[in-house]
Enzyme design. Structure first.
Site, PDB file in Angstrom:
ATOM      1  N   ASN A   1       0.848  -1.183   0.000  1.00 47.97           N
ATOM      2  CA  ASN A   1       0.000   0.000   0.000  1.00 47.97           C
ATOM      3  C   ASN A   1       0.890   1.242   0.000  1.00 47.97           C
ATOM      4  O   ASN A   1       1.965   1.251   0.601  1.00 47.97           O
ATOM      5  CB  ASN A   1      -0.861  -0.035   1.278  1.00 47.97           C
ATOM      6  CG  ASN A   1      -1.706   1.206   1.426  1.00 47.97           C
ATOM      7  OD1 ASN A   1      -2.606   1.416   0.638  1.00 47.97           O
ATOM      8  ND2 ASN A   1      -1.399   2.021   2.419  1.00 47.97           N
TER       9      ASN A   1
ATOM     10  N   ASN B   1     -22.540 -42.626   0.828  1.00 43.82           N
ATOM     11  CA  ASN B   1     -23.213 -43.924   0.766  1.00 43.82           C
ATOM     12  C   ASN B   1     -23.216 -44.593  -0.607  1.00 43.82           C
ATOM     13  O   ASN B   1     -23.153 -45.811  -0.678  1.00 43.82           O
ATOM     14  CB  ASN B   1     -24.682 -43.775   1.215  1.00 43.82           C
ATOM     15  CG  ASN B   1     -24.785 -43.577   2.716  1.00 43.82           C
ATOM     16  OD1 ASN B   1     -24.381 -44.422   3.499  1.00 43.82           O
ATOM     17  ND2 ASN B   1     -25.321 -42.439   3.130  1.00 43.82           N
ATOM     18  N   ILE B   2     -23.310 -43.806  -1.664  1.00 41.04           N
ATOM     19  CA  ILE B   2     -23.746 -44.408  -2.941  1.00 41.04           C
ATOM     20  C   ILE B   2     -22.728 -45.283  -3.659  1.00 41.04           C
ATOM     21  O   ILE B   2     -23.014 -45.796  -4.735  1.00 41.04           O
ATOM     22  CB  ILE B   2     -24.263 -43.334  -3.923  1.00 41.04           C
ATOM     23  CG1 ILE B   2     -23.129 -42.358  -4.270  1.00 41.04           C
ATOM     24  CG2 ILE B   2     -25.485 -42.613  -3.379  1.00 41.04           C
ATOM     25  CD1 ILE B   2     -23.383 -41.647  -5.582  1.00 41.04           C
TER      26      ILE B   2
ATOM     27  N   HIS C   1     -15.418 -45.418  -1.498  1.00 40.10           N
ATOM     28  CA  HIS C   1     -15.867 -45.904  -0.193  1.00 40.10           C
ATOM     29  C   HIS C   1     -17.186 -46.624  -0.367  1.00 40.10           C
ATOM     30  O   HIS C   1     -18.124 -46.034  -0.860  1.00 40.10           O
ATOM     31  CB  HIS C   1     -16.041 -44.728   0.755  1.00 40.10           C
ATOM     32  CG  HIS C   1     -16.628 -45.101   2.077  1.00 40.10           C
ATOM     33  ND1 HIS C   1     -15.856 -45.556   3.115  1.00 40.10           N
ATOM     34  CD2 HIS C   1     -17.899 -45.066   2.547  1.00 40.10           C
ATOM     35  CE1 HIS C   1     -16.629 -45.779   4.173  1.00 40.10           C
ATOM     36  NE2 HIS C   1     -17.867 -45.500   3.849  1.00 40.10           N
TER      37      HIS C   1
ATOM     38  N   GLU D   1     -13.998 -51.595   8.669  1.00 42.67           N
ATOM     39  CA  GLU D   1     -14.487 -52.003   9.996  1.00 42.67           C
ATOM     40  C   GLU D   1     -14.546 -53.523  10.199  1.00 42.67           C
ATOM     41  O   GLU D   1     -15.545 -54.056  10.664  1.00 42.67           O
ATOM     42  CB  GLU D   1     -15.861 -51.385  10.265  1.00 42.67           C
ATOM     43  CG  GLU D   1     -15.856 -49.878  10.153  1.00 42.67           C
ATOM     44  CD  GLU D   1     -17.237 -49.244  10.348  1.00 42.67           C
ATOM     45  OE1 GLU D   1     -18.169 -49.960  10.723  1.00 42.67           O
ATOM     46  OE2 GLU D   1     -17.348 -48.026  10.134  1.00 42.67           O
TER      47      GLU D   1
ATOM     48  N   HIS E   1     -14.112 -40.354  13.994  1.00 41.65           N
ATOM     49  CA  HIS E   1     -15.347 -39.773  14.531  1.00 41.65           C
ATOM     50  C   HIS E   1     -15.086 -39.582  16.019  1.00 41.65           C
ATOM     51  O   HIS E   1     -15.160 -40.543  16.796  1.00 41.65           O
ATOM     52  CB  HIS E   1     -16.521 -40.727  14.311  1.00 41.65           C
ATOM     53  CG  HIS E   1     -16.826 -40.976  12.858  1.00 41.65           C
ATOM     54  ND1 HIS E   1     -17.308 -39.997  12.031  1.00 41.65           N
ATOM     55  CD2 HIS E   1     -16.688 -42.090  12.099  1.00 41.65           C
ATOM     56  CE1 HIS E   1     -17.472 -40.491  10.808  1.00 41.65           C
ATOM     57  NE2 HIS E   1     -17.088 -41.764  10.822  1.00 41.65           N
TER      58      HIS E   1
HETATM   59  O1  9MR Z   1     -22.786 -41.277   6.716  1.00 43.91           O
HETATM   60  C1  9MR Z   1     -23.301 -42.560   6.440  1.00 43.91           C
HETATM   61  C2  9MR Z   1     -24.779 -42.568   6.769  1.00 43.91           C
HETATM   62  O2  9MR Z   1     -25.495 -41.705   5.912  1.00 43.91           O
HETATM   63  C3  9MR Z   1     -25.309 -43.974   6.670  1.00 43.91           C
HETATM   64  O3  9MR Z   1     -26.650 -44.020   7.131  1.00 43.91           O
HETATM   65  C4  9MR Z   1     -24.440 -44.895   7.483  1.00 43.91           C
HETATM   66  C5  9MR Z   1     -24.911 -46.323   7.350  1.00 43.91           C
HETATM   67  O4  9MR Z   1     -24.473 -47.059   8.386  1.00 43.91           O
HETATM   68  O5  9MR Z   1     -23.106 -44.825   7.058  1.00 43.91           O
HETATM   69  C6  9MR Z   1     -22.573 -43.580   7.279  1.00 43.91           C
HETATM   70  O6  9MR Z   1     -21.213 -43.560   6.972  1.00 43.91           O
HETATM   71  C7  9MR Z   1     -20.383 -44.464   7.689  1.00 43.91           C
HETATM   72  C8  9MR Z   1     -19.273 -44.871   6.780  1.00 43.91           C
HETATM   73  O7  9MR Z   1     -19.804 -45.423   5.622  1.00 43.91           O
HETATM   74  C9  9MR Z   1     -18.329 -45.844   7.466  1.00 43.91           C
HETATM   75  N1  9MR Z   1     -17.834 -45.329   8.679  1.00 43.91           N
HETATM   76  C10 9MR Z   1     -18.838 -44.835   9.607  1.00 43.91           C
HETATM   77  C11 9MR Z   1     -19.735 -43.824   8.910  1.00 43.91           C
HETATM   78  C12 9MR Z   1     -20.739 -43.284   9.876  1.00 43.91           C
HETATM   79  O8  9MR Z   1     -21.585 -44.317  10.269  1.00 43.91           O
END
Ligand code: 9MR
Length: 603
Positions: A101, A295-296, A331, A384, A467
């Site tokens: 400036n 999820n998808i 995932h 898991e 988490h």
């Molecule tokens: O965020 C996801 C949620 O919308 C679904 O209902 C759920 C099903 O169990 O899964 C959640 O995502 C998970 C992820 O796939 C794996 N780790 C734990 C997450 C939170 O449950």
């Protein structure tokens, strides 16, 4: 440039330090036996005391204040209505957006210390922009500055100021900081209340530049280490959590030397569909460079009926990412969790060998399909598969995969081998929760890795879902757990980061935080910062797989569903970086602070 010097208010401001609140507990599943006890929280608020003294200039008053420290507990809400008294705090981004400036300035130097300029003359300084519309009347500007010995010796002064960007000096506010205040090499906080009533300018239609400049006959350098602007106005957001806080982060992913990602919804949560929700798109495109499908891309979404693959939604999602230059973290290829295991697998009555073949067909077909797209760069191959508790074992009774594979965990390694064959260069992760607790599950994880490495099972990294809660697990536990994986030579990716304010496992419901207060928001900022810092501190650059947060807005977090019962249907997790209206939360600033090497604080 000319400057109006009608009113100068200078004060030193100190903030008190703080203990975080929260309580111990587990992750997405049952709590560990060793939950930590809750810690009470108290957040001192800063207070500003000014006293006037006479000035050399007839029409000016200079106020120099001493530090003022208050340790009362803050209860101010991050506004739930415009009548709230919540201030809006804008933290200045010290990594970008600054420029020199004044006439003949030589620009600014941005480094890890902050923003520096060579004070080569009167009115030479550094400025950054505040976008319109804004109202700076009675706003408090704080800047932490540090001057060189040469600057001190030159006898020059400093002036914080705000004015219309690129406009005339008219309508400007500024504050004077005399040379006597500075000690070379020592940080000082300059505070300026910009309240020149007769010098208002139109900040609704014009952007504002704000900064600091040298006055007098300066030489030497001045470094602005940090800055923030606290607006007098109250929050006007109609959000239920109500924050209109700005973390002043232009793009989170630009601050990191590793990938920053986010989980998003599609037709699994239509209101928040990344392809149709403009707010979701805006936040994702602004801050992130990788997406994970919430999820998808799970099994039943892609192959609900054996042999029939349905890729349309996932394709649209992956193509959208590609169109925005984003990569995708796949995932999850194999996950026992009931709702997304296809019925044909649950009902499997054939042999274990045929089941494993079917499982491998799923992995191969899915990975092959997305390999062709080129932007799915990594996979949670198995999710898991380990139990909680001590000792931890391979999940058995509650895993259809274990049972149908002939009561064997062999499906895990078969999935990795199939994924590697289909995607030779993708990064293949084993992903799990609670392994950040550095507990028996972490131990079992390391045993599995050791075994896999000994037998050349192709695993590249571990996904720590993360988490977590406000004070559980401890940063030490997280760090030590991460280190164990690092020591195995694998990549570490934080795959599903979120930080719930409430913890239904620890001293519940006595520990309940009923509303998202400013104190909670700032504690969460610190917690995010500490987690990201732990990642940076413990994972060498070459082993950083990145960090992804598990969602954008607090309005769409899986925790709202998970803790429905415990939380009595209240949505009181507030775990993410953006509030219900997609406004920044302090948590975003905390994430950025860690990336920028700024100390983690709840201020
Ligand atoms: O965020 C996801 C949620 O919308 C679904 O209902 C759920 C099903 O169990 O899964 C959640 O995502 C998970 C992820 O796939 C794996 N780790 C734990 C997450 C939170 O449950």
């Amino acid at each position: 440039m000319k400057f109006n010097q009608r009113l100068f208010v200078l004060s030193f401001l100190s903030f008190g330090l703080v203990a975080c609140g929260g309580s111990g507990g587990g992750g997405s599943n049952p709590p560990p036996a060793s939950s930590s006890a809750p810690v009470s929280s108290s957040v001192p608020s800063a207070s500003l005391v000014s006293s006037s003294s006479s000035s050399l200039l007839a029409s000016s008053s200079i106020a120099v204040t001493s530090s003022s420290l208050s340790s009362s507990s803050s209860s101010s809400e991050l506004a739930s209505s415009s009548s709230s008294a919540a201030p809006v705090v804008m933290v200045l981004d010290m990594t970008t957006g600054w420029r020199g400036n004044g006439t003949d300035n030589s620009g600014v130097n941005v480094n890890s210390d902050g923003v520096s300029f060579t004070a080569s003359g009167d009115n030479i300084g550094a400025v950054t922009d505040l976008a319109k519309p804004i109202q700076l009347e009675d706003a408090v500007v704080e800047m932490v500055v540090n001057v060189s010995a040469e600057f001190k010796a030159s006898g020059a002064n400093l002036q914080i100021f705000a004015q219309i960007k690129g406009g005339s000096w008219a309508g400007e506010w500024n504050c004077w900081s005399g040379n006597e205040l500075f000690t070379a090499g020592t940080d000082i906080t300059l505070t300026c209340t910009i309240n020149e009533d007769d010098k208002k300018f139109n900040q609704t239609d014009s952007d504002v530049q704000i900064g600091i400049q040298a006055k007098g006959t300066p030489t030497g350098t001045v470094t602005i280490k940090s800055g923030k602007v606290t607006l007098k106005q109250t929050a006007s957001s109609s959000s239920s959590t109500g924050s209109v806080y700005s973390a002043n982060v232009n793009r989170l992913s630009e601050l990191a030397d590793f990938t920053i990602g986010v989980a998003v919804s599609n037709n699994d949560s239509p209101a928040y569909n990344i392809l149709t929700n403009a707010s979701e798109k805006a936040v994702v495109e602004k801050h992130f460079e990788q997406m994970t499908a919430g999820n998808i891309m799970k099994m039943s979404y892609l192959q609900n009926t054996q042999g029939t693959f349905t890729f349309a939604n996932a394709d649209a999602f992956v193509d959208y990412a590609a169109s925005k230059n984003m990569t995708v973290h796949g995932h999850a290829l194999v996950w026992h969790s009931d709702y997304q295991v296809p019925q044909f697998m649950k009902n499997w009555s054939g042999s274990a060998a045929d089941f494993i073949t079917a499982l491998k067909t799923h992995v191969t077909t899915v990975v092959d399909h997305f390999e062709a797209k080129g932007n799915v760069v990594s996979w949670d191959v198995v999710n898991e598969a380990l139990t909680d508790g001590s000792p931890s074992t391979f999940r058995a009774d509650d895993s259809i995969f274990y049972k149908k594979s002939g009561n064997s965990a062999v499906y895990i390694e078969e999935a990795f081998k199939a994924a590697r064959a289909a995607a030779p260069t993708a990064t293949l992760y084993y992903n799990d929760y609670n392994i950040d607790q550095n507990n028996a599950k972490t131990t079992r994880l390391i045993e599995m890795i050791t075994d896999f490495q000994a037998r050349d099972i192709p695993i590249d990294g571990v996904g720590f879902q993360m988490h977590v809660f406000m004070d559980y697990p401890s940063i030490d536990s997280i760090s030590n757990a991460i280190k164990k994986v690092v020591n195995k030579g694998l990549k570490v990716k934080i795959t599903e980061l979120d930080v719930s304010i409430n913890n239904p496992y620890g001293n519940w419901p006595a520990s309940k935080v009923a509303s998202f207060t400013q104190a909670s928001a700032l504690d969460q900022k610190k917690r995010y910062c500490e987690i990201v810092k732990a990642y940076l501190d413990n994972v060498p650059a070459a082993q950083r797989g990145g960090i992804s947060v598990w969602g954008t807005t607090d309005a769409n977090t899986w925790l709202n569903d998970l803790y429905k019962t415990q939380f009595n249907n209240e949505k009181i997790s507030w775990p993410l970086l953006f509030d219900n209206n997609y406004n920044d939360k302090p948590a975003l600033r905390g994430f950025a602070d860690a990336l920028q090497g700024i100390p983690c604080t709840n201020l």
